[in-house]
Design a protein around this motif. Structure first.
Motif, PDB file in Angstrom:
ATOM      1  N   UNK A 541     -68.216  28.546 -31.414  1.00 23.20           N
ATOM      2  CA  UNK A 541     -68.652  27.190 -32.147  1.00 23.20           C
ATOM      3  C   UNK A 541     -67.726  26.883 -33.492  1.00 23.20           C
ATOM      4  N   UNK A 542     -67.371  25.544 -33.533  1.00 23.26           N
ATOM      5  CA  UNK A 542     -66.380  25.374 -34.441  1.00 23.26           C
ATOM      6  C   UNK A 542     -65.023  25.445 -34.478  1.00 23.26           C
ATOM      7  N   UNK A 543     -64.715  26.046 -33.069  1.00 23.28           N
ATOM      8  CA  UNK A 543     -63.352  26.164 -32.772  1.00 23.28           C
ATOM      9  C   UNK A 543     -63.130  25.250 -31.468  1.00 23.28           C
ATOM     10  N   UNK A 544     -61.879  24.719 -30.965  1.00 22.07           N
ATOM     11  CA  UNK A 544     -61.597  23.910 -30.118  1.00 22.07           C
ATOM     12  C   UNK A 544     -60.353  24.488 -29.469  1.00 22.07           C
ATOM     13  N   UNK A 545     -60.019  23.998 -28.313  1.00 20.72           N
ATOM     14  CA  UNK A 545     -58.710  24.046 -27.633  1.00 20.72           C
ATOM     15  C   UNK A 545     -58.167  22.595 -27.017  1.00 20.72           C
ATOM     16  N   UNK A 546     -57.069  22.614 -27.344  1.00 20.93           N
ATOM     17  CA  UNK A 546     -56.234  21.435 -26.458  1.00 20.93           C
ATOM     18  C   UNK A 546     -55.303  21.818 -25.534  1.00 20.93           C
ATOM     19  N   UNK A 547     -55.335  21.061 -24.392  1.00 17.48           N
ATOM     20  CA  UNK A 547     -54.369  21.124 -23.382  1.00 17.48           C
ATOM     21  C   UNK A 547     -53.794  19.918 -23.268  1.00 17.48           C
ATOM     22  N   UNK A 548     -52.435  19.696 -23.395  1.00 21.72           N
ATOM     23  CA  UNK A 548     -51.542  18.517 -23.204  1.00 21.72           C
ATOM     24  C   UNK A 548     -50.987  18.884 -21.783  1.00 21.72           C
ATOM     25  N   UNK A 549     -51.591  18.244 -20.851  1.00 21.16           N
ATOM     26  CA  UNK A 549     -51.042  18.453 -19.384  1.00 21.16           C
ATOM     27  C   UNK A 549     -49.906  17.970 -19.094  1.00 21.16           C
ATOM     28  N   UNK A 550     -48.788  18.669 -18.359  1.00 20.35           N
ATOM     29  CA  UNK A 550     -47.604  18.064 -17.956  1.00 20.35           C
ATOM     30  C   UNK A 550     -47.849  17.151 -16.690  1.00 20.35           C
ATOM     31  N   UNK A 551     -47.787  15.931 -17.004  1.00 22.85           N
ATOM     32  CA  UNK A 551     -47.948  14.636 -16.068  1.00 22.85           C
ATOM     33  C   UNK A 551     -46.893  13.873 -15.966  1.00 22.85           C
ATOM     34  N   UNK A 552     -45.766  14.493 -16.633  1.00 24.38           N
ATOM     35  CA  UNK A 552     -44.326  13.713 -16.246  1.00 24.38           C
ATOM     36  C   UNK A 552     -44.275  12.470 -17.557  1.00 24.38           C
ATOM     37  N   UNK A 553     -43.768  11.447 -17.285  1.00 26.86           N
ATOM     38  CA  UNK A 553     -43.643  10.276 -18.239  1.00 26.86           C
ATOM     39  C   UNK A 553     -44.995   9.643 -18.485  1.00 26.86           C
ATOM     40  N   UNK A 554     -45.844  10.401 -18.979  1.00 27.28           N
ATOM     41  CA  UNK A 554     -47.387   9.900 -19.412  1.00 27.28           C
ATOM     42  C   UNK A 554     -48.126  10.810 -20.244  1.00 27.28           C
ATOM     43  N   UNK A 555     -49.348  10.670 -20.231  1.00 24.28           N
ATOM     44  CA  UNK A 555     -50.306  11.559 -21.141  1.00 24.28           C
ATOM     45  C   UNK A 555     -51.434  11.676 -20.413  1.00 24.28           C
ATOM     46  N   UNK A 556     -51.850  13.034 -20.692  1.00 21.92           N
ATOM     47  CA  UNK A 556     -53.456  13.466 -20.417  1.00 21.92           C
ATOM     48  C   UNK A 556     -53.585  14.664 -21.230  1.00 21.92           C
ATOM     49  N   UNK A 771     -43.728  22.769 -20.097  1.00 17.87           N
ATOM     50  CA  UNK A 771     -44.949  22.649 -18.943  1.00 17.87           C
ATOM     51  C   UNK A 771     -46.237  22.054 -19.929  1.00 17.87           C
ATOM     52  N   UNK A 772     -47.347  22.335 -19.512  1.00 20.45           N
ATOM     53  CA  UNK A 772     -48.607  22.173 -20.070  1.00 20.45           C
ATOM     54  C   UNK A 772     -48.584  23.055 -21.439  1.00 20.45           C
ATOM     55  N   UNK A 773     -48.876  22.293 -22.518  1.00 19.54           N
ATOM     56  CA  UNK A 773     -49.068  23.003 -23.712  1.00 19.54           C
ATOM     57  C   UNK A 773     -50.665  23.127 -24.075  1.00 19.54           C
ATOM     58  N   UNK A 774     -50.778  24.574 -24.558  1.00 16.85           N
ATOM     59  CA  UNK A 774     -52.126  24.606 -24.829  1.00 16.85           C
ATOM     60  C   UNK A 774     -52.415  25.278 -26.440  1.00 16.85           C
ATOM     61  N   UNK A 775     -52.997  24.578 -27.260  1.00 12.91           N
ATOM     62  CA  UNK A 775     -53.224  24.696 -28.576  1.00 12.91           C
ATOM     63  C   UNK A 775     -54.604  25.362 -28.778  1.00 12.91           C
ATOM     64  N   UNK A 776     -54.714  26.570 -29.437  1.00 14.32           N
ATOM     65  CA  UNK A 776     -56.016  27.133 -29.653  1.00 14.32           C
ATOM     66  C   UNK A 776     -56.193  26.852 -31.027  1.00 14.32           C
ATOM     67  N   UNK A 777     -57.319  26.218 -31.529  1.00 12.75           N
ATOM     68  CA  UNK A 777     -57.638  25.962 -33.110  1.00 12.75           C
ATOM     69  C   UNK A 777     -58.787  26.967 -33.228  1.00 12.75           C
ATOM     70  N   UNK A 778     -58.167  28.183 -33.410  1.00 16.29           N
ATOM     71  CA  UNK A 778     -59.355  29.338 -33.823  1.00 16.29           C
ATOM     72  C   UNK A 778     -59.236  29.952 -35.294  1.00 16.29           C
ATOM     73  N   UNK A 779     -59.559  31.086 -35.430  1.00  7.87           N
ATOM     74  CA  UNK A 779     -59.636  31.563 -36.826  1.00  7.87           C
ATOM     75  C   UNK A 779     -58.358  31.763 -37.394  1.00  7.87           C
TER      76      UNK A 779
END
Length: 817
Positions: A541-556, A771-779
């Motif tokens: 709780x209070x933390x979150x995770x971001x996954x920028x998927x590798x979709x080529x020329x686009x965004x998800x 490739x896919x980028x994962x950002x952990x917004x933790x302590x």
């Protein structure tokens, strides 16, 4: 010698003849071609291929003699021979397959090449793709001579004499093409196309630059041309929709199978029965052996010239090879033919061997011939399936009906761990549907399909009745399976497990399949838990995770809190068939264990952001969809600057567009700021510098509308019209992420844009490289992982490109003198 012929293979190693007398030496260690040697060779091959990088060839060549001596002359340490031998062969084959790929300096270049279409062209709405073997002569570009490339021909079917409807298997063409080295997207749960290219020895992908100028040098001929003509005859003979399946069963031609067909096959666990597989080759081989045995039984005098077991073995091998030829020598069929050849050879030369000994020898031959075959799922499923059946049903054949049920139960339990690990799914309905499909399709539909092909090959028009009969028998069963597949309980999607989950699950399967009466068997189910229910590692709780998927020329982008999930955009969907929503986003969500999407934000209506949303919505139905007014997203509510909500201690706020803002495409993108206890993220869509400057102005007037963030998504994939200097400075981001396609034609991200973010203290990372980028917004604050770094592969194209010296710019022209 008769005694020797009847002695098991392993125990015969160590026998010899001295001065005309047979003697026996005591065997020490393992047999050079026995089960232990096969396992050691497999272990060495896996080690050589799954290291983060291939060992230098000089070291491998130095190890090779040691491996050979230990394998042949060793005793107690003989297992080291095949272990080292597999490591050496895998490293050499893998490094060579990577080395022959198009050099980075020539990527994006134009080549004039001549060659032959070596498979069945796959015609789609606006594109035809096919494998092209470039001619082996000095008129061809040196790095491509004799190599295999995959090409795409773009235009519409218009009946013109230069259209792509003229493309046929077996033709020889001269074409001007633009090529690049094989490279794929890297995401959780996604297919590894770079691994596939390495296993196929594919050197480049590309497209025909000027289709109208392509020159047909020789009309279609050869095996693949015959297969394509037979496929056309099947389609003309069967007016019903079942014709596409008869083409698949008779010729291994799955081009007409739609995505919905494949979904039904996966849900019912019947994929292995549709295209010609090793199972079908073995079935045909068995039929040929029985037929030869029957002839020798009717004409016993033939045994004087050739013993009946030898004749049956030769017939089995010829039948398997012929059926593999009909399938175009697809890899699963070639592997099965090789296995049958080993078993037939043992029978022909009167070398008795048990089932496991025969399997071990077949595995050794296959691994020595092509160690890269372990990169394919078929290798593991075929050997594991046979091994489970041989071990659990050694006395099969006495009661066919009981054997059918027992074999299905053994295959289900034994292969479930492999299937879950390889494909991330398990067909719950599969055991029941296979009980019907295996005998009906294999003993009725497939023989009729093959009979029609054989009759048609003898005389045109003679095979139509058999094909129609096969379709008539197939249709009712397919209707039943379609209804089964529509059940929500037919298919179980499994999250991506840790590396140790598979061996534990295999141990659990072994435990469950031990003889009845063994105490503690139900406890084996506990060993399956890491595979079937792996830890999801959700944020606190209070933390979150971001996954920028590798979709080529686009965004998800996927955002996860401790209990909620939000998807921001769904990637592109091209008219040529690639749908990032179906091919990337949905598999990634399932691999990450996402059961539902609590909210979807479509930043704006452009295809590279919204194209994949339909596929995502079909797989994860959700009513909570937010998009700009006028974006054309059905059932969506409007994102308005200032609206906010909170999930699990994480705050979400839209910064743009303001109320009554007109829909202006990119400039109307929903800009979303996410803030947790330990940092914040800014998702910007495709806004341009005008909107960025306006956001900076509003940020100064209203602190709640601040654009400051620890992590920022670079707007519009890093184009020159975004990332205004004042906006970059105002964000003060320590990480800047960019989603773009590798080698895209727009040149995104622009070098000056990347440098601008770096000058303001941000570390820039992109999906094209990582490739896919994962950002952990933790302590500990923002922590970044890239898919390529966290899951390194020796065949990773990014690694090769990073190590290569800079070459000429893309777009160079390369033609023979």
């Amino acid at each position: 010698m008769e005694d020797a012929a009847r002695t098991p293979l392993d125990s015969r190693i160590g026998h010899g003849v001295v001065d005309g007398c047979k003697h026996e030496t005591r065997m020490v260690g393992i047999a050079p071609f026995g089960k232990a040697a096969a396992l050691a060779l497999l272990a060495g091959t896996m080690a050589g291929l799954w290291l983060p990088t291939f060992m230098a060839a000089g070291y491998l060549f130095a190890i090779a003699p040691v491996a050979g001596i230990a394998w042949w002359r060793g005793r107690r340490g003989r297992w080291m021979g095949p272990l080292l031998g597999g490591f050496v062969l895998a490293g050499l084959h893998g490094a060579n397959a990577l080395a022959i790929q198009l050099p980075p300096a020539l990527e994006g270049g134009d080549f004039e090449v001549s060659g032959r279409i070596v498979d069945l062209p796959d015609h789609q709405a606006r594109r035809t793709s096919y494998l092209f073997r470039i001619a082996q002569d000095h008129s061809q570009p040196e790095p491509l001579r004799g190599r295999l490339v995959r090409l795409s021909w773009y235009d519409d079917f218009d009946g013109s004499p230069t259209g792509r409807d003229r493309l046929r298997a077996g033709q020889e063409w001269t074409q001007q093409v633009r090529l690049k080295a094989p490279r794929g997207l890297r995401n959780p749960g996604g297919a590894d196309s770079e691994k596939h290219a390495l296993a196929r020895r594919l050197v480049a992908n590309g497209y025909v630059r000027e289709p109208g100028a392509a020159l047909l040098r020789r009309d279609a001929s050869g095996l693949h041309a015959w297969r394509e003509s037979m496929a056309d005859q099947i389609s003309m003979s069967i007016p019903s929709e079942s014709g596409r399946f008869i083409r698949a069963l008779a010729l291994g031609d799955t081009r007409l199978l739609a995505d919905e067909d494949w979904r039904t096959l996966r849900a019912t666990g019947l994929v292995h029965l549709v295209a010609i597989s090793g199972f079908h080759v073995g079935l045909v081989s068995g039929f040929f052996a029985l037929f030869a045995g029957a002839i020798w039984w009717v004409l016993p005098s033939l045994a004087r010239r050739l013993p009946r077991p030898t004749a049956a073995a030769i017939a089995a091998l010829l039948g398997a090879a012929g059926y593999a030829a009909i399938a175009g020598f697809a890899l699963p069929t070639v592997r099965t033919v090789l296995m049958i050849a080993v078993i037939a050879g043992l029978r022909i030369f009167r070398r008795r061997a048990g089932a496991f000994d025969s399997m071990a020898l077949a595995a050794i031959v296959l691994l020595l011939a092509d160690p890269l075959s372990v990169l394919g799922a078929g290798f593991w499923l075929s050997f594991a399936g046979v091994a489970w059946l041989v071990w659990c049903l050694p006395d099969a054949g006495r009661n066919p009906l009981r054997d059918l049920f027992s074999a299905q139960g053994v295959a289900t339990l034994g292969l479930l761990p492999l299937s879950a690990m390889l494909f991330g799914e398990a067909s719950i309905a599969g055991p029941l549907t296979n009980l019907l499909a295996v005998p009906w399709w294999s003993l009725v539909v497939v023989p009729l399909s093959l009979l029609g092909t054989a009759l048609e090959a003898m005389q045109a028009g003679l095979g139509g009745w058999a094909w129609r009969a096969a379709a008539w028998c197939f249709a009712p069963s397919w209707s039943l399976f379609e209804r089964v597949a529509q059940s929500p309980f037919s298919l179980l999607w499994l999250p991506e497990p840790r590396w140790f989950a598979l061996p534990l699950a295999l141990l659990g399967a072994f435990w469950l399949l031990l003889p009845r009466g063994l105490p503690g068997r139900p406890l084996a189910v506990l060993l399956w838990l890491p595979l079937l229910w792996p830890a999801r590692n959700l944020p606190a709780p209070g933390e979150f995770e971001l996954q920028v998927l590798d979709v080529g020329q686009g965004l998800s982008v996927l955002v996860r809190t401790s209990n909620r999930t939000l998807l921001y955009d769904a990637g592109p969907a091209a008219a040529e068939g690639f749908d990032a929503g179906e091919r990337v986003v949905v598999p990634s969500l399932r691999a990450l264990g996402v059961g539902q999407l609590d909210r979807v934000v479509v930043s704006h209506g452009d295809n590279d952001h919204a194209g994949g949303f339909a596929a995502v919505r079909a797989a994860f139905p959700t009513e909570d969809v937010i998009a700009p007014q006028g974006a054309g997203i059905d059932g969506s509510t409007t994102c308005v600057g200032g609206e906010e909500w909170a999930w699990d201690g994480v705050r979400f706020r839209f910064l743009h567009p303001p109320k009554y803002f007109p829909y202006l495409g990119n400039e109307a993108s929903c800009v979303l700021r996410i803030e947790g206890d330990h940092g914040s993220v800014l998702l910007t869509g495709d806004i341009g510098d005008v909107v960025e400057r306006d956001l900076v102005r509003r940020s100064r007037e209203d602190p709640a509308a601040t654009v400051a963030a620890d992590v920022a998504l670079i707007a519009h994939h890093g184009s020159g019209g975004s990332s205004d200097p004042s906006f970059v400075e105002a964000t003060a981001a320590e990480m800047a992420l960019v989603s773009s396609g590798h080698g895209n034609r727009f040149g995104h991200p622009r070098a000056d844009v990347v440098e601008r973010w770096r000058l303001h203290g941000a570390r820039v990372s992109g999906t094209a490289e990582g490739g896919a980028l994962v950002v952990h917004m933790g302590a500990e604050g923002p922590h970044l992982e890239t898919r390529r770094a966290s899951h390194p592969r020796a065949w990773d194209a990014a690694r090769r490109l990073e190590q290569a010296a800079a070459g000429p710019p893309a777009g160079l022209s390369y033609r023979p003198d």
